[in-house]
Structures are given as structure tokens and as C-alpha cells.
Design a protein around this motif. Structure first.
Motif, PDB file in Angstrom:
ATOM      1  N   ARG A  42      29.342  42.810  56.723  1.00  0.00           N
ATOM      2  CA  ARG A  42      29.881  41.892  55.713  1.00  0.00           C
ATOM      3  C   ARG A  42      31.249  42.386  55.271  1.00  0.00           C
ATOM      4  NH1 ARG A  42      26.044  39.986  51.144  1.00  0.00           N
ATOM      5  NH2 ARG A  42      25.467  38.609  52.837  1.00  0.00           N
ATOM      6  N   ARG A  43      32.253  41.523  55.435  1.00  0.00           N
ATOM      7  CA  ARG A  43      33.607  41.890  55.025  1.00  0.00           C
ATOM      8  C   ARG A  43      33.679  42.094  53.519  1.00  0.00           C
ATOM      9  NH1 ARG A  43      35.376  37.592  58.836  1.00  0.00           N
ATOM     10  NH2 ARG A  43      36.492  38.619  60.524  1.00  0.00           N
ATOM     11  N   VAL A  44      34.572  42.990  53.118  1.00  0.00           N
ATOM     12  CA  VAL A  44      34.890  43.203  51.714  1.00  0.00           C
ATOM     13  C   VAL A  44      36.370  42.867  51.519  1.00  0.00           C
ATOM     14  CG1 VAL A  44      33.083  44.884  51.255  1.00  0.00           C
ATOM     15  CG2 VAL A  44      35.298  45.670  52.098  1.00  0.00           C
ATOM     16  N   ALA A  45      36.721  42.497  50.306  1.00  0.00           N
ATOM     17  CA  ALA A  45      38.106  42.127  50.004  1.00  0.00           C
ATOM     18  C   ALA A  45      38.608  42.942  48.833  1.00  0.00           C
ATOM     19  CB  ALA A  45      38.191  40.640  49.674  1.00  0.00           C
ATOM     20  N   VAL A  46      39.898  43.164  48.829  1.00  0.00           N
ATOM     21  CA  VAL A  46      40.571  43.821  47.715  1.00  0.00           C
ATOM     22  C   VAL A  46      41.949  43.178  47.609  1.00  0.00           C
ATOM     23  CG1 VAL A  46      41.441  45.721  49.160  1.00  0.00           C
ATOM     24  CG2 VAL A  46      41.181  46.055  46.708  1.00  0.00           C
ATOM     25  N   GLY A  47      42.404  42.969  46.362  1.00  0.00           N
ATOM     26  CA  GLY A  47      43.697  42.323  46.225  1.00  0.00           C
ATOM     27  C   GLY A  47      44.263  42.386  44.833  1.00  0.00           C
ATOM     28  N   ILE A  48      45.525  42.020  44.778  1.00  0.00           N
ATOM     29  CA  ILE A  48      46.244  41.862  43.517  1.00  0.00           C
ATOM     30  C   ILE A  48      47.169  40.663  43.719  1.00  0.00           C
ATOM     31  CG2 ILE A  48      47.925  43.648  44.165  1.00  0.00           C
ATOM     32  CD1 ILE A  48      48.110  44.271  41.111  1.00  0.00           C
ATOM     33  N   LEU A  49      46.853  39.564  43.009  1.00  0.00           N
ATOM     34  CA  LEU A  49      47.561  38.300  43.210  1.00  0.00           C
ATOM     35  C   LEU A  49      48.053  37.735  41.885  1.00  0.00           C
ATOM     36  CD1 LEU A  49      45.093  36.525  45.686  1.00  0.00           C
ATOM     37  CD2 LEU A  49      47.280  37.601  46.254  1.00  0.00           C
ATOM     38  N   ASP A  50      49.052  36.842  41.980  1.00  0.00           N
ATOM     39  CA  ASP A  50      49.528  36.156  40.784  1.00  0.00           C
ATOM     40  C   ASP A  50      48.460  35.169  40.314  1.00  0.00           C
ATOM     41  OD1 ASP A  50      49.756  34.081  42.651  1.00  0.00           O
ATOM     42  OD2 ASP A  50      51.727  33.458  41.962  1.00  0.00           O
ATOM     43  N   GLU A  51      48.695  34.538  39.184  1.00  0.00           N
ATOM     44  CA  GLU A  51      47.688  33.664  38.587  1.00  0.00           C
ATOM     45  C   GLU A  51      47.353  32.445  39.447  1.00  0.00           C
ATOM     46  OE1 GLU A  51      49.971  33.566  34.982  1.00  0.00           O
ATOM     47  OE2 GLU A  51      48.462  34.773  33.939  1.00  0.00           O
ATOM     48  N   SER A  52      48.263  32.030  40.326  1.00  0.00           N
ATOM     49  CA  SER A  52      47.997  30.895  41.218  1.00  0.00           C
ATOM     50  C   SER A  52      47.193  31.317  42.454  1.00  0.00           C
ATOM     51  CB  SER A  52      49.309  30.258  41.674  1.00  0.00           C
ATOM     52  OG  SER A  52      49.973  31.100  42.611  1.00  0.00           O
ATOM     53  N   ARG A 128      52.035  37.716  35.677  1.00  0.00           N
ATOM     54  CA  ARG A 128      50.933  38.668  35.520  1.00  0.00           C
ATOM     55  C   ARG A 128      50.182  38.662  36.841  1.00  0.00           C
ATOM     56  NH1 ARG A 128      50.058  39.986  30.164  1.00  0.00           N
ATOM     57  NH2 ARG A 128      51.013  38.582  28.669  1.00  0.00           N
ATOM     58  N   LEU A 129      49.644  39.805  37.199  1.00  0.00           N
ATOM     59  CA  LEU A 129      48.907  39.913  38.452  1.00  0.00           C
ATOM     60  C   LEU A 129      47.460  40.283  38.161  1.00  0.00           C
ATOM     61  CD1 LEU A 129      51.635  41.867  40.409  1.00  0.00           C
ATOM     62  CD2 LEU A 129      51.068  39.463  40.678  1.00  0.00           C
ATOM     63  N   ASP A 130      46.538  39.644  38.871  1.00  0.00           N
ATOM     64  CA  ASP A 130      45.107  39.900  38.715  1.00  0.00           C
ATOM     65  C   ASP A 130      44.615  40.776  39.860  1.00  0.00           C
ATOM     66  OD1 ASP A 130      44.750  38.209  36.438  1.00  0.00           O
ATOM     67  OD2 ASP A 130      44.888  36.475  37.780  1.00  0.00           O
ATOM     68  N   ALA A 131      43.913  41.854  39.517  1.00  0.00           N
ATOM     69  CA  ALA A 131      43.326  42.754  40.513  1.00  0.00           C
ATOM     70  C   ALA A 131      41.863  42.375  40.705  1.00  0.00           C
ATOM     71  CB  ALA A 131      43.446  44.197  40.051  1.00  0.00           C
TER      72      ALA A 131
END
Length: 160
Positions: A42-52, A128-131
């Protein structure tokens, strides 16, 4: 074997935090977390993206093969981890860093100490960036374990 190229909407995501407003023309934004895949298939994800959720860094890691994929630029596979398969329940160190130069953001992805090239992007104004972390949403979805969270914004001149 899972051979399709993943997309962000295939993952159950858990938001871990949000940065303060990034409004300086030179800044460094870093997100460091250790994630523990529950299953090798099962793949896992990690990220930091803008609000959109359209700009930033988002990667998927497939523990069985070490495949690392881009989840927000349509880039597909960006590389493979050297030491695979990854063992279930063993921490995988993830370090995502964005370097802001005016409206341009240069990206760095480091997983298990290995560096992967990731597309740069442009983003104007204050943001703002969401982790987040996550895992593929099929079958029974266990809570993804994570630890050692660090989310920083350094508002200072950055050297390239």
C-alpha cells in the motif's frame, strides 16, 4: 503488483499542520516526518501543498518496490529508493524542502537520505502551506503511524 501512476485523490490524508503565512520573497520551508507504512503493498504519501492543493510537493512511496511518484504535477515516477522492499512498521525518513526566490519555489525531496528531483513552481503573494501524510484508500485503511514531525519556515535570505 501495483503498476498504475497514483494521483492525490487516491489517498486518505491526515493534515499534520499549517505554516504561518509565507510572505517574504526569500524563505525556506521545510517539512520533516518519519512515516511507518503498515503494508508493503500500500502506497504512502507525504506532502506540503498550498491551500488549493495544486502547488507544492506531494509524493507517493510504494514500499514494495521503492517507487517514488510525484502526486501534484502529473510527473509520474521520479525515482526509486535503493534499499527495498521497505519493511512494514519501520520508519521512513521524509524531508521535503521548498526554497522561495520571489515568486519561484525550488523543491527538494529527500527520502531515506536519497535525493529526488522535483519540479519547481511559481506562486505569487502570501500563502500558507499544509503538511500531510496519507495512504492509499482501498480496502481497510489503518491509521498511518508517523513521528518526529517538524514544520519550519525560515524567513531569511536563502543561498542557492
Amino acid at each position: 503488483m501495483n503498476i498504475s501512476i497514483p494521483e492525490l485523490n487516491q489517498f486518505v490524508l491526515e493534515e499534520l499542520g499549517q505554516t504561518a503565512a509565507v510572505d517574504k520573497p526569500n524563505a525556506e520551508i521545510s517539512f520533516k516526518v518519519d512515516i511507518k507504512p503498515a503494508r508493503v503493498t500500500r502506497r504512502v504519501a507525504v506532502g506540503i501543498l498550498d491551500e488549493s492543493r495544486k502547488r507544492g510537493i506531494a509524493v507517493a512511496i510504494y514500499p514494495a518496490t521503492g517507487e517514488v511518484c510525484d502526486l501534484c504535477n502529473g510527473g509520474g515516477v521520479i525515482g526509486y529508493l535503493a534499499n527495498t522492499p521497505l519493511a512494514p512498521g519501520v520508519a521512513v525518513a521524509c524531508d521535503l524542502t521548498l526554497y522561495r526566490f520571489g515568486m519561484n519555489f525550488i523543491c527538494s525531496v529527500r527520502i531515506q537520505g536519497e535525493i529526488f528531483l522535483y519540479p519547481a513552481f511559481s506562486l505569487g503573494g502570501t500563502t500558507r502551506l499544509d503538511a500531510f501524510v496519507g495512504q492509499e484508500a482501498f480496502g481497510t485503511v489503518e491509521k498511518l503511524e508517523w513521528s518526529a514531525l517538524r514544520l519550519n519556515v525560515l524567513e531569511q535570505p536563502v543561498a542557492a
